[in-house]
Enzyme design. Structure first.
Site, PDB file in Angstrom:
ATOM      1  CG  ASN A  72      -2.092  -0.893   1.144  1.00 20.58           C
ATOM      2  OD1 ASN A  72      -2.386  -1.431   0.084  1.00 20.58           O
ATOM      3  ND2 ASN A  72      -2.771  -1.086   2.258  1.00 20.58           N
ATOM      4  NE  ARG A 403      -7.999  -2.061 -10.353  1.00 23.03           N
ATOM      5  CZ  ARG A 403      -6.948  -1.284 -10.594  1.00 23.03           C
ATOM      6  NH1 ARG A 403      -5.934  -1.782 -11.259  1.00 23.03           N
ATOM      7  NH2 ARG A 403      -6.916  -0.036 -10.183  1.00 23.03           N
ATOM      8  NE  ARG A 433      -2.780   5.470 -10.577  1.00 21.34           N
ATOM      9  CZ  ARG A 433      -3.534   6.424  -9.996  1.00 21.34           C
ATOM     10  NH1 ARG A 433      -4.165   6.152  -8.880  1.00 21.34           N
ATOM     11  NH2 ARG A 433      -3.644   7.602 -10.551  1.00 21.34           N
ATOM     12  CG  HIS A 463     -14.359   2.617 -11.450  1.00 15.98           C
ATOM     13  ND1 HIS A 463     -15.106   2.662 -10.287  1.00 15.98           N
ATOM     14  CD2 HIS A 463     -13.226   1.938 -11.141  1.00 15.98           C
ATOM     15  CE1 HIS A 463     -14.443   2.054  -9.315  1.00 15.98           C
ATOM     16  NE2 HIS A 463     -13.305   1.598  -9.803  1.00 15.98           N
ATOM     17  CE1 TYR A 496      -9.253  -6.997  -3.536  1.00 16.23           C
ATOM     18  CE2 TYR A 496     -10.443  -5.414  -4.883  1.00 16.23           C
ATOM     19  CZ  TYR A 496      -9.256  -5.906  -4.382  1.00 16.23           C
ATOM     20  OH  TYR A 496      -8.065  -5.308  -4.719  1.00 16.23           O
ATOM     21  NE  ARG A 592     -10.327  -0.576   1.327  1.00 17.79           N
ATOM     22  CZ  ARG A 592     -10.632  -0.460   0.049  1.00 17.79           C
ATOM     23  NH1 ARG A 592     -11.783  -0.899  -0.380  1.00 17.79           N
ATOM     24  NH2 ARG A 592      -9.821   0.108  -0.814  1.00 17.79           N
ATOM     25  CG  HIS A 620     -14.142  -3.268  -3.587  1.00 19.34           C
ATOM     26  ND1 HIS A 620     -14.791  -3.519  -4.778  1.00 19.34           N
ATOM     27  CD2 HIS A 620     -13.133  -2.421  -3.890  1.00 19.34           C
ATOM     28  CE1 HIS A 620     -14.197  -2.870  -5.762  1.00 19.34           C
ATOM     29  NE2 HIS A 620     -13.189  -2.193  -5.247  1.00 19.34           N
TER      30      HIS A 620
END
Length: 721
Positions: A72, A403, A433, A463, A496, A592, A620
């Site tokens: 992270n 993703r 990313r 997204h 997730y 979160r 998530h």
């Protein structure tokens, strides 16, 4: 219910005559009403570190949290810190969300990050490493090796490591080498035995080799040696005839954020490939060194890398603890969380006469809300697309891919459908990313199979998580829709936490059809019935919903707002929540990561409560719940409350209307915000306080364990019937 849902039809139609947005953010609120977003992110990573420090957690999970913290923080520097530095260098250093200069924020980041990295190093050396040793997993130093172990690892060095090492000298004939981002290196000072001259060399620790070398095994006891220590103790083999004076580990972080001017290039894929190559050579932004590095070596690195002393992090012990990801995979079940096995959602469980469920028949019966990873991704989303690919009645499939995994069955289903002659549209976001390279590969594979691949809209990341299946049934076309909060990725779906809604509702189907037309063509459609879509309407719709609760509270009517997101940063949304709080609306925010909202400020936000939950799964999902005078307006989707999500991305929220689903989401929120549930509480000063034990010292409820238990109980109850 319909006549009471005054906000339903008008949320996305652009009709704003009854709503003045200036009321939401043109208010007399205090200037210092936001928390700094960068420091809030560091506070989030501190919460991750607190899990690693918790002796009540299984020790291999603690090692995993140490690795997550390290990973992270790398991304934080590569993206957020790099962005601040770039704006300073280019002269675009506008004030931050709290009105401070980027230079001031960088100084604060440096102070907090230094303290956190030292705490992280200490958690490894004094807490987790000894606890692993107690469990029979020893990470040792060269000095702790037995004679036979030294012989064994030295042989391993000669066979497996020595051939791939590449020592690089630095002298008048050899300029200082390029140091790649995130690589672990040894800085070596040597003396030429003939001339007596001191020289410098750099040696990169090969990233493709195991970071921890297996030294010996005896029963449940296994000993590991860090790879850099093994290399460091064989430097004489690399520099024969030279005297090794000193060696020290170091690691560099570079700017790896991607900046692409889409409107200046005709081929986005080619531009992105060039940018990925350039990314490897981004400017340095952080230098990590061992705390035993001498000043001579450090001064050389600072000079050659053109880095400031503020960007140097002296750390005790091993650098780059991402290597603990490998140790955390050791097969010792008693040192991990107890196994959770996802169940098949009740609606998708096969009947007594069939081995596989008919996904389409289940969705026709009623909307299906699936909660991952408690309910299986494979038997819901994946099965939905696999059945669609094989079904001769399916004419078309349209899907967004942000993703996905390298061996994705989702991508394979789209390929199978195209090869079966169906119309298939895949909107691939190649700018996700750090997943750009993988997405380029899959985009090209899809194109070769005959899938219509679209790369989204110029200037906007796509997204949203959408899938639409068009099926012919009895002479008419029906829309089977899936709107999710998470990516179409079978691997991350196991770790997730996300929701997904399946529906055959015609309104949702028409909404998705129009939205896909926008994304693949030139249509500009403003009217959505059950969707809120960014960038044009989502912010506006949420502000209306918040304002409606404020007005109801002022009128003495019941009101409440509940929001679950990854990040709460957008100032307009935060100001609207402040105004709702001032009117007496109870506001609960479950976040979160980053939160710029200050709860509990007298006269501003005393009716706002903010909680954060971290654990074995990454929370998530995004949920938005509004009381609406007893006729709930509830949405799930992909959008966080950040500028980029609301203004620079295509996001979608879908309205959840089935009473059982509303109850499920409400019950989940009740549990999350309960004082008896383990969580972190945000104070008005930006401090997060962990509440994990009750007054008697007993653990509070783990919401993720409880949810898994509840889901499995529902399945057992149905099986018993």
């Amino acid at each position: 219910m319909i006549e009471h849902d005054v906000l339903d039809a008008g949320l996305g139609d652009g009709d704003d005559d009854d709503f003045d947005l200036s009321e939401v953010f043109d208010s007399q609120l205090p200037d210092n009403r936001y928390l700094d977003r960068e420091l809030s992110w560091l506070a989030f990573n501190q919460r991750v570190l607190e899990l690693a420090e918790d002796p009540a957690l299984p020790v291999l999970e603690r090692a995993n949290f140490l690795a997550i913290f390290a990973s992270n923080l790398d991304e934080f520097f590569m993206v957020r810190v790099a962005g601040l530095k770039r704006r300073i260098v280019t002269g675009l250093a506008v004030p931050t969300n709290v009105g401070r200069s980027p230079q001031e924020v960088l100084a604060d980041i440096s102070a907090d990050a230094h303290a956190l990295q030292l705490r992280h190093a200490d958690a490894w050396t004094s807490q987790v490493r000894p606890a692993l040793a107690d469990a029979g997993i020893e990470v040792i130093s060269w000095d702790q090796l037995e004679d036979d172990e030294r012989t064994r690892v030295s042989d391993y060095f000669q066979r497996q490591i020595f051939p791939v090492l590449m020592p690089l000298a630095v002298d008048p004939a050899h300029p200082f080498p390029y140091i790649s981002g995130l690589s672990l290196n040894l800085a070596i000072r040597i003396r030429n035995a003939k001339t007596g001259r001191q020289e410098f060399a750099r040696l990169k620790v090969p990233p493709m080799l195991p970071r921890f070398v297996d030294v010996s095994r005896h029963g449940d006891t296994v000993r590991y040696l860090p790879l850099e220590e093994l290399i460091a103790n064989h430097l004489e083999d690399l520099f024969p005839g030279m005297e090794i004076l000193d060696h020290h580990a170091f690691r560099l972080t570079r700017n790896e954020d991607v900046v692409i001017e889409e409107d200046e290039t005709e081929n986005l894929i080619q531009a992105l490939e060039a940018e990925l190559l350039r990314r490897r050579f981004g400017p340095p932004i952080r230098l990590e060194v061992g705390d035993d590095m001498d000043d001579l070596t450090l001064d050389l690195l600072i000079s050659e890398l053109d880095i400031t002393t503020q960007e140097v992090y002296r750390l005790p012990g091993s650098l780059d603890l991402r290597g603990l990801f490998d140790l955390a995979k050791i097969d010792r079940p008693e040192l991990h969380y107890p196994a959770h096995v996802p169940t098949t959602a009740l609606a998708f469980q096969p009947g007594e006469q069939s081995e596989r469920a008919d996904i389409f028949a289940a969705i026709r019966r009623a909307d299906v809300l699936v909660h991952h990873p408690y309910e299986s991704f494979a038997t819901s989303v994946q099965a939905f697309l696999e059945q669609a690919a094989k079904d001769p009645h399916v004419l078309a499939i349209k899907q967004t891919l942000y993703r996905t995994s390298g061996d994705s069955p989702i991508v394979q289903s789209l390929i199978d459908a195209a090869e079966a002659g169906k119309q298939v549209l895949a909107l691939v976001e190649v700018k996700a990313r750090f997943d750009e390279a993988a997405n380029i590969v899959w985009a090209r594979k899809l194109e070769k199979a005959g899938v219509h691949v679209v790369y989204g809209l110029v200037g906007l990341k796509t997204h949203c998580k959408l899938a639409l299946v068009i099926r012919e049934e009895e002479g008419r076309l029906r829309h089977y829709s899936h709107v999710g909060t998470g990516n179409y990725n079978p691997k991350t779906s196991r770790i997730y936490e996300d929701f997904g809604l399946f529906t055959v509702d015609d309104q949702v189907g028409r909404d998705l059809t129009r939205l896909f037309n926008e994304l693949s063509g030139y249509a500009i459609e403003k009217k959505f019935k059950r969707l809120l879509v960014a960038p044009l309407h989502l912010r506006k719709g949420l502000l209306r919903l918040i304002e409606n609760e404020r007005r109801n509270a002022l009128a003495g009517m019941p009101s409440s707002i509940r929001i679950k997101v990854n990040s709460m940063v957008d100032e307009q949304i935060i100001d609207a929540l402040y105004r709702a709080s001032q009117a007496g609306v109870p506001v609960e925010v479950w976040v979160r990561g980053i939160c710029s909202l200050k709860p509990g400020v007298v006269g501003v936000s005393e009716n706002i409560k903010v909680r954060s939950i971290l654990g074995r799964y990454l929370e998530h999902s995004r949920i938005f719940m509004f009381h609406n005078d007893g006729y709930p307006q509830v949405y799930i989707g992909s959008a966080d409350m950040m500028h980029r999500n609301l203004d620079r991305r295509v996001e979608a929220l879908v309205r959840v209307i089935a009473p059982p689903h509303l109850t499920e989401l409400s019950d989940l929120f009740e549990l999350a915000m309960s004082d008896t549930t383990s969580s972190w509480w945000l104070g008005s000063d930006g401090t997060w306080t962990r509440h994990s034990l009750d007054e008697a010292g007993k653990p509070l409820v783990d919401i993720q364990d409880r949810t898994m238990t509840d889901v499995q109980r529902r399945r057992r109850s149905r099986t018993a019937r």
